[in-house]
Design a protein around this motif. Structure first.
Motif, PDB file in Angstrom:
ATOM      1  N   PHE A 183      -8.574   2.409   0.867  1.00  0.00           N
ATOM      2  CA  PHE A 183      -7.590   2.882   1.839  1.00  0.00           C
ATOM      3  C   PHE A 183      -7.300   4.377   1.700  1.00  0.00           C
ATOM      4  O   PHE A 183      -6.412   4.891   2.370  1.00  0.00           O
ATOM      5  CB  PHE A 183      -6.285   2.067   1.715  1.00  0.00           C
ATOM      6  CG  PHE A 183      -6.450   0.643   2.135  1.00  0.00           C
ATOM      7  CD1 PHE A 183      -6.510   0.308   3.478  1.00  0.00           C
ATOM      8  CD2 PHE A 183      -6.560  -0.368   1.191  1.00  0.00           C
ATOM      9  CE1 PHE A 183      -6.679  -1.004   3.874  1.00  0.00           C
ATOM     10  CE2 PHE A 183      -6.729  -1.686   1.580  1.00  0.00           C
ATOM     11  CZ  PHE A 183      -6.784  -2.014   2.921  1.00  0.00           C
ATOM     12  N   ARG A 184      -8.042   5.038   0.840  1.00  0.00           N
ATOM     13  CA  ARG A 184      -7.923   6.481   0.622  1.00  0.00           C
ATOM     14  C   ARG A 184      -6.480   6.917   0.397  1.00  0.00           C
ATOM     15  O   ARG A 184      -5.985   7.852   1.018  1.00  0.00           O
ATOM     16  CB  ARG A 184      -8.541   7.244   1.790  1.00  0.00           C
ATOM     17  CG  ARG A 184     -10.003   6.949   1.963  1.00  0.00           C
ATOM     18  CD  ARG A 184     -10.572   7.657   3.161  1.00  0.00           C
ATOM     19  NE  ARG A 184     -11.884   7.157   3.468  1.00  0.00           N
ATOM     20  CZ  ARG A 184     -13.003   7.750   3.093  1.00  0.00           C
ATOM     21  NH1 ARG A 184     -12.965   8.829   2.382  1.00  0.00           N
ATOM     22  NH2 ARG A 184     -14.161   7.231   3.434  1.00  0.00           N
ATOM     23  N   LEU A 185      -5.823   6.205  -0.508  1.00  0.00           N
ATOM     24  CA  LEU A 185      -4.413   6.465  -0.778  1.00  0.00           C
ATOM     25  C   LEU A 185      -4.189   7.774  -1.521  1.00  0.00           C
ATOM     26  O   LEU A 185      -3.083   8.303  -1.517  1.00  0.00           O
ATOM     27  CB  LEU A 185      -3.799   5.303  -1.566  1.00  0.00           C
ATOM     28  CG  LEU A 185      -3.814   3.946  -0.870  1.00  0.00           C
ATOM     29  CD1 LEU A 185      -3.173   2.900  -1.764  1.00  0.00           C
ATOM     30  CD2 LEU A 185      -3.111   4.010   0.473  1.00  0.00           C
TER      31      LEU A 185
ATOM     32  N   THR B  73       2.127   1.714  -3.484  1.00  0.00           N
ATOM     33  CA  THR B  73       1.048   2.201  -4.346  1.00  0.00           C
ATOM     34  C   THR B  73       0.795   3.689  -4.096  1.00  0.00           C
ATOM     35  O   THR B  73       0.603   4.461  -5.044  1.00  0.00           O
ATOM     36  CB  THR B  73      -0.244   1.393  -4.120  1.00  0.00           C
ATOM     37  OG1 THR B  73       0.031   0.011  -4.358  1.00  0.00           O
ATOM     38  CG2 THR B  73      -1.362   1.849  -5.033  1.00  0.00           C
ATOM     39  N   ALA B  74       0.803   4.096  -2.820  1.00  0.00           N
ATOM     40  CA  ALA B  74       0.610   5.520  -2.507  1.00  0.00           C
ATOM     41  C   ALA B  74       1.761   6.352  -3.074  1.00  0.00           C
ATOM     42  O   ALA B  74       1.537   7.455  -3.594  1.00  0.00           O
ATOM     43  CB  ALA B  74       0.502   5.711  -0.998  1.00  0.00           C
TER      44      ALA B  74
ATOM     45  N   LYS C  92      -8.333  -0.727  -4.138  1.00  0.00           N
ATOM     46  CA  LYS C  92      -7.416  -0.562  -2.994  1.00  0.00           C
ATOM     47  C   LYS C  92      -7.114   0.919  -2.747  1.00  0.00           C
ATOM     48  O   LYS C  92      -6.975   1.338  -1.602  1.00  0.00           O
ATOM     49  CB  LYS C  92      -6.125  -1.336  -3.225  1.00  0.00           C
ATOM     50  CG  LYS C  92      -5.304  -0.833  -4.384  1.00  0.00           C
ATOM     51  CD  LYS C  92      -4.062  -1.650  -4.589  1.00  0.00           C
ATOM     52  CE  LYS C  92      -3.360  -1.211  -5.842  1.00  0.00           C
ATOM     53  NZ  LYS C  92      -3.466  -2.090  -6.943  1.00  0.00           N
ATOM     54  N   VAL C  93      -7.041   1.718  -3.819  1.00  0.00           N
ATOM     55  CA  VAL C  93      -6.769   3.152  -3.664  1.00  0.00           C
ATOM     56  C   VAL C  93      -7.981   3.832  -3.043  1.00  0.00           C
ATOM     57  O   VAL C  93      -7.835   4.689  -2.163  1.00  0.00           O
ATOM     58  CB  VAL C  93      -6.396   3.779  -5.021  1.00  0.00           C
ATOM     59  CG1 VAL C  93      -6.279   5.288  -4.918  1.00  0.00           C
ATOM     60  CG2 VAL C  93      -5.096   3.175  -5.546  1.00  0.00           C
TER      61      VAL C  93
ATOM     62  N   ARG D 153      -6.204   5.635  -9.626  1.00  0.00           N
ATOM     63  CA  ARG D 153      -7.155   6.072  -8.598  1.00  0.00           C
ATOM     64  C   ARG D 153      -8.461   5.298  -8.644  1.00  0.00           C
ATOM     65  O   ARG D 153      -9.199   5.285  -7.660  1.00  0.00           O
ATOM     66  CB  ARG D 153      -7.432   7.562  -8.735  1.00  0.00           C
ATOM     67  CG  ARG D 153      -6.255   8.384  -8.240  1.00  0.00           C
ATOM     68  CD  ARG D 153      -6.560   9.817  -8.256  1.00  0.00           C
ATOM     69  NE  ARG D 153      -7.599  10.131  -7.292  1.00  0.00           N
ATOM     70  CZ  ARG D 153      -7.787  11.333  -6.792  1.00  0.00           C
ATOM     71  NH1 ARG D 153      -7.002  12.315  -7.142  1.00  0.00           N
ATOM     72  NH2 ARG D 153      -8.747  11.562  -5.936  1.00  0.00           N
TER      73      ARG D 153
ATOM     74  N   LEU E   1       0.832  -1.211   0.000  1.00  0.00           N
ATOM     75  CA  LEU E   1       0.000   0.000   0.000  1.00  0.00           C
ATOM     76  C   LEU E   1       0.864   1.257   0.000  1.00  0.00           C
ATOM     77  O   LEU E   1       0.532   2.244  -0.663  1.00  0.00           O
ATOM     78  CB  LEU E   1      -0.953  -0.011   1.197  1.00  0.00           C
ATOM     79  CG  LEU E   1      -2.077  -1.049   1.136  1.00  0.00           C
ATOM     80  CD1 LEU E   1      -2.888  -1.019   2.422  1.00  0.00           C
ATOM     81  CD2 LEU E   1      -2.966  -0.821  -0.067  1.00  0.00           C
ATOM     82  N   SER E   2       1.961   1.224   0.728  1.00  0.00           N
ATOM     83  CA  SER E   2       2.874   2.366   0.739  1.00  0.00           C
ATOM     84  C   SER E   2       3.478   2.585  -0.647  1.00  0.00           C
ATOM     85  O   SER E   2       3.598   3.725  -1.116  1.00  0.00           O
ATOM     86  CB  SER E   2       3.972   2.136   1.761  1.00  0.00           C
ATOM     87  OG  SER E   2       4.917   3.175   1.713  1.00  0.00           O
TER      88      SER E   2
END
Length: 180
Positions: A153-155, A22-23, A149-150, A145, A19-20
């Protein structure tokens, strides 16, 4: 029991790293999109400035000068919400003024006209490329976006949803053909 906790911890760390990553990727896409927008804005400003300069140089006939000056001034002064329309109107004015190859030749024959026509042709040619780069960056950011997952988790944080810049950017054929 301990082995299960270790595997759960490893899975959570792996998910967190993913996730990190991806962000970070999304952030890099937003930076790329902002840089492409700045380049597009610079090219649009350059095109409007050169058109306005040419309109006030006295090289064009008075009617063409007024049409071109008003469209260029409108493009330079347009608010963000009206920018696409104003830039499209400038493209239409450029095509109307320079649709006749004789008009382009008259500009080139005037003192300083060769350089002015070359600058305008370069500016007019660069706008579609800059717009394409911007819209490609916007498309990449939008595709990422839209992943679940984006969103879950509101990335993307509070960044606004990216919007493409849509305008009529077809250059005047007589001006671009002669400059090539």
């Amino acid at each position: 029991m301990t082995a299960t906790l270790i595997w759960i911890l490893v899975a959570l760390v792996a998910i967190g790293v993913y996730l990190s990553w991806t962000a970070g990727r999304l952030d890099r896409l937003h930076v790329r999109m902002d840089a492409a927008r700045a380049a597009l804005d610079a090219q649009l400003l350059r095109r409007a400035s050169v058109a306005q300069e040419l309109a006030t140089s006295g090289v064009l006939d008075p009617a063409a000068s007024i049409v071109l000056y008003e469209a260029a001034h409108g493009a330079r002064q347009a608010e963000e919400e009206q920018r696409e329309v104003a830039e499209s109107e400038l493209s239409q004015a450029l095509r109307a003024v320079f649709e006749d190859p004789a008009q382009v030749e008259a500009v080139r024959e005037a003192p300083g006209g060769e350089q002015a026509a070359r600058e305008l042709a370069e500016a007019v040619r660069r706008v579609p490329m800059a717009r394409r780069f911007h819209n490609d960056a916007v498309g990449a950011a939008r595709r990422l976006r839209e992943h679940r997952k984006v969103r879950w988790f509101r990335l993307a944080g509070h960044a606004p949803f990216p919007l493409a810049f849509e305008m009529d950017d077809e250059p005047p054929a007589a001006l671009v053909e002669r400059a090539s």
